[in-house]
Motif scaffolding. Structure first.
Motif, PDB file in Angstrom:
ATOM      1  N   UNK A 112    -101.139 -70.294 -34.760  1.00  0.00           N
ATOM      2  CA  UNK A 112    -100.820 -71.646 -34.315  1.00  0.00           C
ATOM      3  C   UNK A 112     -99.483 -72.100 -34.889  1.00  0.00           C
ATOM      4  N   UNK A 113     -99.230 -71.774 -36.162  1.00  0.00           N
ATOM      5  CA  UNK A 113     -97.950 -72.125 -36.759  1.00  0.00           C
ATOM      6  C   UNK A 113     -96.799 -71.409 -36.093  1.00  0.00           C
ATOM      7  N   UNK A 114     -96.968 -70.125 -35.818  1.00  0.00           N
ATOM      8  CA  UNK A 114     -95.898 -69.359 -35.180  1.00  0.00           C
ATOM      9  C   UNK A 114     -95.620 -69.881 -33.779  1.00  0.00           C
ATOM     10  N   UNK A 115     -96.673 -70.314 -33.073  1.00  0.00           N
ATOM     11  CA  UNK A 115     -96.485 -70.825 -31.723  1.00  0.00           C
ATOM     12  C   UNK A 115     -95.527 -72.008 -31.708  1.00  0.00           C
ATOM     13  N   UNK A 116     -95.576 -72.840 -32.751  1.00  0.00           N
ATOM     14  CA  UNK A 116     -94.717 -74.015 -32.803  1.00  0.00           C
ATOM     15  C   UNK A 116     -93.410 -73.755 -33.541  1.00  0.00           C
ATOM     16  N   UNK A 117     -93.453 -72.906 -34.565  1.00  0.00           N
ATOM     17  CA  UNK A 117     -92.274 -72.726 -35.417  1.00  0.00           C
ATOM     18  C   UNK A 117     -91.118 -72.082 -34.660  1.00  0.00           C
ATOM     19  N   UNK A 118     -91.390 -71.098 -33.804  1.00  0.00           N
ATOM     20  CA  UNK A 118     -90.309 -70.420 -33.093  1.00  0.00           C
ATOM     21  C   UNK A 118     -89.597 -71.345 -32.114  1.00  0.00           C
ATOM     22  N   UNK A 119     -90.310 -72.049 -31.219  1.00  0.00           N
ATOM     23  CA  UNK A 119     -89.587 -72.984 -30.339  1.00  0.00           C
ATOM     24  C   UNK A 119     -88.927 -74.126 -31.094  1.00  0.00           C
TER      25      UNK A 119
END
Length: 888
Positions: free
Chosen positions: A776-783
């Motif tokens: 979930x963190x990676x889903x938001x952190x990259x964009x």
């Protein structure tokens, strides 16, 4: 895959002995990750602690319409919005000991129930042409004693009652109440005075009246925060100026809809209404003679509209995970969007004008959005709108879109009709046609049911449903009831003091018991930071010696000044050591050695050299210039303190941070810093204006960020506000906050560069550090990084067009030297690879980023070319220096 835990989940736990029955279930009210234990609210109101491995989620009834959710089996995938849900309840009747009786009813719809307290906190209610939110409900409790005598404990005295059978009973304040018919109660203080002083409905008080049984619970009144009216819409100032009194009688109100978090949960006490009672208002349905039922189990299914445009019906609630934070560029089908990023300042991409469209779908992995663009409004000869026409469909970058502020509605929103005069004045009215203004007999308030091809489907207060254009409605207040309560309580208190009103202030409640509720706005810190009152110091500053750069063990704090909420904290644990400026040392004349003479601004001719620290004449564009004190009013000792800070900066600034002090306004400073390598801010320039209050260093400096309307970091707002615990703009402990005599300006500027403009800014968001390393963190952190990178590029264009005064040469020189590497990084991302000695390395770069880069790169290249350069900007990826991968 094991379902993740969420507060208010209904879970099953397994007792060591005995059969599994209804008593093996609990509602999750708290969770401790370190020892993997959780606290559960049981059916009888008691709390029990269990290990996480010993429980299993059986229902998630707290999901509500309008909530964002993801798939529990793909938490890093796309998200959706809840468009509907169905909950079936299992009811039981408890005996005096809290055990279930044989009276059990399965498959009950909430529509046939009424809570013990008919209104829940946060509910939307109507009174004629006024819409409000319930923020407090005082109760009258009728208590029956063994000899048949009955007394009424009023709403003020009822706070002095407690359960006689379960001293540790717990209830959720939004929906449940502490008292219900059939419960045994007694006085909190152990005496019978609460009963003796009450009104006796039958019989009279006797000394043996120590414990009684609740016979009835009724709302004594309702405190309402008025949020809209048919005449003023949602304009808060006009609404509050003419709103009805906050205290209302229940029979003067009509129920509209429940608050989002007022779902039915385990342990809720209620009454099963008859068919006749269901056809009248639940506020008027009398329930004194009905048996009290308790929710023992729930089964919830959910309808979801996913970002890719697909709809899912009847999904099990446990297959979904709620999302509390949505990215700026997370869009959903049916939402209206605008093309041309707010704050860009250079026009929409490709020079086009502002366009309005409706989202058809979003690809969350590619960050691309399929949009239908609207034609400008057209009318027939009779003056009627010709209808909503789609000009074309297109696929664009999510980073080039913004939510249309004139059309910002979503499923579940409570909305009111906008007056025709307001509609005609909105910019969107020129692009999207609107129907004729509604006649006075049409319902004016309702709730959004669906979004469809640029229209909004609304179910109105009279039960009818119709389609409207987004700009014909306005979204009503969505704040948590505790925030509204805090504001309204002040009104009622003042009103009672002035008018000697015998109604009384709303009963107090413990907001900390609201599971997952927001922080009280009264705890918010002044976003400007510090007390600016005059506070002359008693003595001169002591000499600063052995100054070293600070060790960064800090917490960044941020809180949106326009929306309440929790924040992440950052502070400096090992600050620069310095003497307390308030110490009286009148023999210290070392300040004379600190004075740095002002220089004229550096010209454009000749080799460019820009010192890290310098003293100039104050620029006319400093944010705090109009409120500057020019230093003289601070007194000699205050001047010494400031000049010592100058000395610390002069000796310790990192090579990528530049500070300008001003001889004629020594309370002002300007700071420029270069984005660090390996971050999405790499090679960007960032400017801050600082002002030292006269009470400095007892309070921190005020800091303003030159944002150009962009929000490129959780701690740097488009308004220019900087949220940092070191600035006391949020709570912190120890050296996390400003410590007089210890904290320094050097500490502030280094924190801004190293802790705010870091390589993973998404995790600066409130309480999001626990998402590091999760899908979930990676889903938001990259964009978030991709968008921060784009906003950094757009900030470069702003700086080249409107450089801060005194920094013109510095900005030009920086981009002359670094422009080729900035463009090389952009082109490498466009091609998806970079040259390296060991071959080609794949980069993480979404299609949406490439589309957005295609739009901004020509303008950036043209701007750099106009500067002149130390080499050609017209290069290809094959000739680029290997740029640092800043997005992963």
């Amino acid at each position: 895959m094991r379902t993740t835990l969420e507060l208010r989940d209904l879970v099953r736990f397994y007792p060591k002995r005995g059969n599994r029955t209804l008593v093996d279930r609990g509602l999750l009210v708290s969770y401790t990750g370190e020892d993997r234990t959780c606290t559960l609210l049981r059916l009888d109101g008691t709390l029990v602690t269990k290990k996480v491995d010993d429980i299993a989620v059986v229902d998630r009834s707290s999901i509500h319409v309008g909530q964002m959710v993801g798939s529990a089996s793909d938490v890093g995938g796309q998200i959706g919005v809840v468009t509907g849900f169905t909950t079936d309840l299992h009811l039981v009747q408890l005996n005096e000991r809290g055990g279930a009786t044989k009276n059990q009813i399965l498959g009950v719809s909430p529509a046939g129930l009424r809570r013990v307290r008919a209104l829940s906190l946060g509910d939307y209610v109507l009174s004629g042409s006024w819409l409000g939110r319930v923020v407090a409900v005082p109760l009258d409790v009728d208590v029956l004693f063994h000899d048949g005598a009955v007394c009424r404990v009023t709403h003020l005295e009822s706070q002095r009652l407690k359960s006689a059978t379960n001293k540790h009973a717990y209830h959720i304040p939004e929906t449940n109440v502490a008292f219900y018919p059939g419960e045994r109660v007694t006085a909190k203080d152990g005496s019978a005075t609460v009963f003796k002083g009450s009104r006796w409905l039958s019989g009279r008080w006797k000394p043996e009246h120590e414990i009684g049984t609740v016979a009835n619970v009724e709302m004594a009144g309702v405190f309402v925060y008025w949020i809209a009216s048919a005449q003023h819409g949602t304009k808060q100032q006009l609404v509050q100026e003419s709103a009805p009194p906050p205290y209302q009688q229940p029979d003067s109100l009509a129920y509209l809809c429940s608050a989002p978090d007022c779902s039915w949960r385990l342990g809720d006490r209620c009454f099963l209404l008859s068919d006749e009672q269901q056809h009248i208002s639940s506020l008027q349905a009398h329930s004194a003679l009905l048996p009290t039922m308790t929710v023992a189990n729930s089964n919830t299914t959910v309808d979801v509209l996913w970002q890719d445009g697909t709809r899912q019906y009847g999904a099990r609630s446990t297959s979904l995970s709620p999302y509390d934070f949505i990215m700026e560029h997370d869009f959903f089908p049916g939402q209206c969007v605008v093309y041309g990023v707010a704050g860009d300042g250079v026009g929409a991409a490709n020079g086009s004008t502002r366009r309005v469209g409706v989202v058809r779908s979003l690809n969350s992995k590619d960050q691309t959005v399929h949009v239908s663009w609207f034609k400008a409004a057209s009318t027939r000869p009779d003056g009627e709108a010709s209808g909503l026409e789609v000009e074309c469909d297109d696929t664009v970058s999510a980073y080039d879109l913004g939510r249309d502020p004139d059309h910002s509605v979503l499923h579940g929103d409570v909305v009111v009709r906008v007056l025709s005069s307001v509609i005609e004045s909105t910019p969107a009215a020129q692009q999207i046609p609107h129907a004729k203004s509604a006649s006075a007999d049409l319902p004016w308030v309702g709730r959004v049911v669906d979004l469809n091809d640029g229209h909004v489907q609304v179910k109105w207060s009279d039960g009818s449903t119709s389609l409207v254009f987004p700009h014909e409605i306005s979204v009503a207040n969505k704040e948590h009831y505790t925030q509204l309560y805090a504001e309204m309580y002040g009104w009622e208190w003042d009103e009672e003091e002035d008018d000697d009103d015998d109604v009384g202030a709303p009963p107090e409640f413990d907001a900390a018991n609201v599971v997952n509720g927001p922080h009280d706005p009264a705890d918010a810190r002044n976003i400007e930071g510090g007390d600016c009152s005059v506070n002359e110091l008693d003595g001169p500053a002591a000499t600063t010696q052995n100054v070293e750069a600070p060790t960064l063990v800090s917490t960044v704090s941020h809180e949106d000044p326009n929306v309440g909420g929790a924040v992440v904290e950052v502070g400096l644990a090992d600050p620069v050591e310095r003497s307390d400026a308030s110490v009286n040392d009148s023999n210290d004349d070392s300040v004379d050695d600190v004075v740095i003479k002002a220089k004229d601004a550096i010209g454009d001719d000749g080799p460019f050299k820009f010192p890290n620290f310098d003293v100039l004449k104050s620029p006319p564009d400093h944010h705090y210039l109009d409120t500057a004190d020019q230093g003289s009013s601070g007194g000699k000792e205050w001047v010494k303190t400031v000049q010592k800070e100058w000395k610390i900066l002069q000796d310790n600034l990192p090579e990528t941070i530049y500070v300008r002090a001003f001889e004629d306004h020594i309370d002002l400073l300007q700071v420029a810093m270069v984005g660090a390598s390996g971050t999405p801010y790499q090679d960007g320039l960032f400017f801050f204006d600082l002002q030292l209050p006269l009470s400095y260093p007892n309070v921190p400096p005020q800091v303003y960020y030159h944002s150009f309307g962009n929000r490129l970091n959780p701690n740097l707002y488009a308004s220019g506000t900087v949220c940092l615990s070191l600035l006391n703009t949020f709570d912190g402990e120890g050296t996390e906050v400003w410590v007089p005599g210890t904290s320094s300006l050097l500490q502030v500027v280094v924190s801004l560069q190293a802790l705010v403009l870091n390589d993973q800014p998404y995790y600066n968001e409130a309480n999001y550090e626990h998402l590091v390393g999760t899908p979930q963190g990676h889903r938001h952190a990259l964009p978030y990084n991709e968008n921060a990178f784009l906003l950094t590029l757009r900030t470069m264009l702003h700086l080249l067009r409107r450089p801060p005064r005194g920094f013109e040469g510095f900005i030009r020189d920086h981009f002359r030297r670094r422009g080729r590497y900035i463009l090389a990084t952009c082109e490498a991302y466009l091609q998806g690879c970079v040259p390296a000695d060991h071959g080609r390395m794949e980069l993480s770069c979404s299609t949406g980023l490439r589309i957005a880069l295609d739009n901004v790169l020509p303008r950036l290249r043209a701007a750099f070319t106009q500067l002149g350069d130390e080499g050609s900007y017209q290069c290809t990826a094959s000739s680029h220096q290997h740029p640092t991968n800043i997005l992963v």
